[in-house]
Design a protein around this motif. Structure first.
Motif, PDB file in Angstrom:
ATOM      1  N   THR A   1      39.889  54.931  34.771  1.00 42.45           N
ATOM      2  CA  THR A   1      39.661  56.189  34.051  1.00 42.45           C
ATOM      3  C   THR A   1      40.203  56.086  32.628  1.00 42.45           C
ATOM      4  N   GLN A   2      41.412  55.554  32.479  1.00 40.52           N
ATOM      5  CA  GLN A   2      41.989  55.392  31.155  1.00 40.52           C
ATOM      6  C   GLN A   2      41.212  54.362  30.334  1.00 40.52           C
ATOM      7  N   LEU A   3      40.739  53.313  30.982  1.00 44.12           N
ATOM      8  CA  LEU A   3      39.936  52.302  30.303  1.00 44.12           C
ATOM      9  C   LEU A   3      38.648  52.903  29.761  1.00 44.12           C
ATOM     10  N   ILE A   4      37.927  53.671  30.554  1.00 44.83           N
ATOM     11  CA  ILE A   4      36.676  54.305  30.124  1.00 44.83           C
ATOM     12  C   ILE A   4      36.949  55.304  29.007  1.00 44.83           C
ATOM     13  N   LEU A   5      37.989  56.091  29.130  1.00 40.93           N
ATOM     14  CA  LEU A   5      38.351  57.057  28.098  1.00 40.93           C
ATOM     15  C   LEU A   5      38.714  56.338  26.801  1.00 40.93           C
ATOM     16  N   GLY A   6      39.463  55.243  26.912  1.00 47.78           N
ATOM     17  CA  GLY A   6      39.833  54.450  25.733  1.00 47.78           C
ATOM     18  C   GLY A   6      38.617  53.852  25.040  1.00 47.78           C
ATOM     19  N   LEU A   7      37.686  53.291  25.817  1.00 50.54           N
ATOM     20  CA  LEU A   7      36.455  52.735  25.236  1.00 50.54           C
ATOM     21  C   LEU A   7      35.617  53.819  24.569  1.00 50.54           C
ATOM     22  N   PHE A   8      35.567  54.988  25.194  1.00 52.50           N
ATOM     23  CA  PHE A   8      34.828  56.104  24.615  1.00 52.50           C
ATOM     24  C   PHE A   8      35.431  56.506  23.269  1.00 52.50           C
ATOM     25  N   LEU A   9      36.758  56.646  23.223  1.00 55.28           N
ATOM     26  CA  LEU A   9      37.424  57.000  21.965  1.00 55.28           C
ATOM     27  C   LEU A   9      37.227  55.918  20.907  1.00 55.28           C
ATOM     28  N   LEU A  10      37.330  54.669  21.326  1.00 54.20           N
ATOM     29  CA  LEU A  10      37.162  53.555  20.396  1.00 54.20           C
ATOM     30  C   LEU A  10      35.748  53.518  19.830  1.00 54.20           C
ATOM     31  N   SER A  11      34.746  53.681  20.676  1.00 57.70           N
ATOM     32  CA  SER A  11      33.349  53.566  20.253  1.00 57.70           C
ATOM     33  C   SER A  11      32.878  54.726  19.385  1.00 57.70           C
ATOM     34  N   TYR A  12      33.282  55.937  19.739  1.00 58.78           N
ATOM     35  CA  TYR A  12      32.706  57.098  19.067  1.00 58.78           C
ATOM     36  C   TYR A  12      33.601  57.739  18.016  1.00 58.78           C
ATOM     37  N   PHE A  13      34.881  57.373  17.961  1.00 52.49           N
ATOM     38  CA  PHE A  13      35.757  58.016  16.985  1.00 52.49           C
ATOM     39  C   PHE A  13      36.486  57.021  16.096  1.00 52.49           C
ATOM     40  N   ILE A  14      37.173  56.065  16.710  1.00 52.66           N
ATOM     41  CA  ILE A  14      38.025  55.166  15.938  1.00 52.66           C
ATOM     42  C   ILE A  14      37.205  54.193  15.093  1.00 52.66           C
ATOM     43  N   LEU A  15      36.263  53.462  15.713  1.00 56.16           N
ATOM     44  CA  LEU A  15      35.452  52.498  14.961  1.00 56.16           C
ATOM     45  C   LEU A  15      34.578  53.163  13.892  1.00 56.16           C
ATOM     46  N   PRO A  16      33.876  54.266  14.179  1.00 57.19           N
ATOM     47  CA  PRO A  16      33.107  54.905  13.098  1.00 57.19           C
ATOM     48  C   PRO A  16      33.992  55.369  11.937  1.00 57.19           C
TER      49      PRO A  16
END
Length: 185
Positions: A13-28
């Protein structure tokens, strides 16, 4: 075992949430994707219109002038890099190719050079071959230019057509006569 399952579920769950944050907020935010725009299609537009459009969109522009070609309208954009309708960052270098205008060309003397070399020279001068005529000419080597129209020294516009006469060498001394027996006159 029950405790292990809880840890696995929490980890994924934390991994999926982390990837979601990374893909849609941090990297952009890091890359600055909000400054990307779609590059408009400028092919066929005149150079000054294309330049003003690209400068308004805050792109750096490099202009490449290409020789005259009958398929392109002089002074217009023929190609662009990156391609039109691609997402590009502001400030990126956009290269546009501009079709050249007709130029005055003094026709060189093509006599006694091979047909292949004449074609290469004509292509380099942005001239075209209209007709190639073959004739027997003992004074000029086989497959070499015997005459040209217009003559050397003439001034023509780029894209003009040239007629070349090419030698087939010395004429043969013999001819094959068909059998004419039993034919009417």
């Amino acid at each position: 075992m029950n405790k292990f399952l809880k840890y696995c579920i929490a980890f994924f769950t934390q991994l999926i949430l982390g990837l979601f944050l990374l893909s849609y907020f941090i990297l952009p935010w890091y890359v600055g994707s909000n400054e990307n725009i779609f590059l408009p299609d400028l092919t066929g537009k005149f150079q000054h219109n294309a330049l003003s459009t690209l400068e308004e969109l805050k792109f750096d522009v490099k202009v490449v002038n290409i020789p005259y070609d009958k398929n392109n309208k002089p002074g217009t954009v023929t190609k662009m890099f990156p391609r039109a309708h691609t997402k590009v960052k502001k400030g990126r270098l956009v290269t546009i190719s501009i079709a050249g205008h007709k130029k005055n060309i003094s026709i060189p003397d093509f006599s006694n050079i091979s047909l292949r070399n004449a074609k290469i020279k004509l292509s380099d001068l942005s001239l075209n071959i209209d007709t190639v005529m073959y004739e027997f000419n003992p004074e000029v080597k086989n497959d070499h230019v015997a005459f040209q129209v217009p003559s050397s020294g003439s001034i023509v516009k780029s894209g003009s057509y040239i007629t070349l006469g090419v030698s087939k060498g010395k004429a043969p001394d013999y001819f094959i006569i068909p059998d004419l027996i039993n034919f009417s006159l």
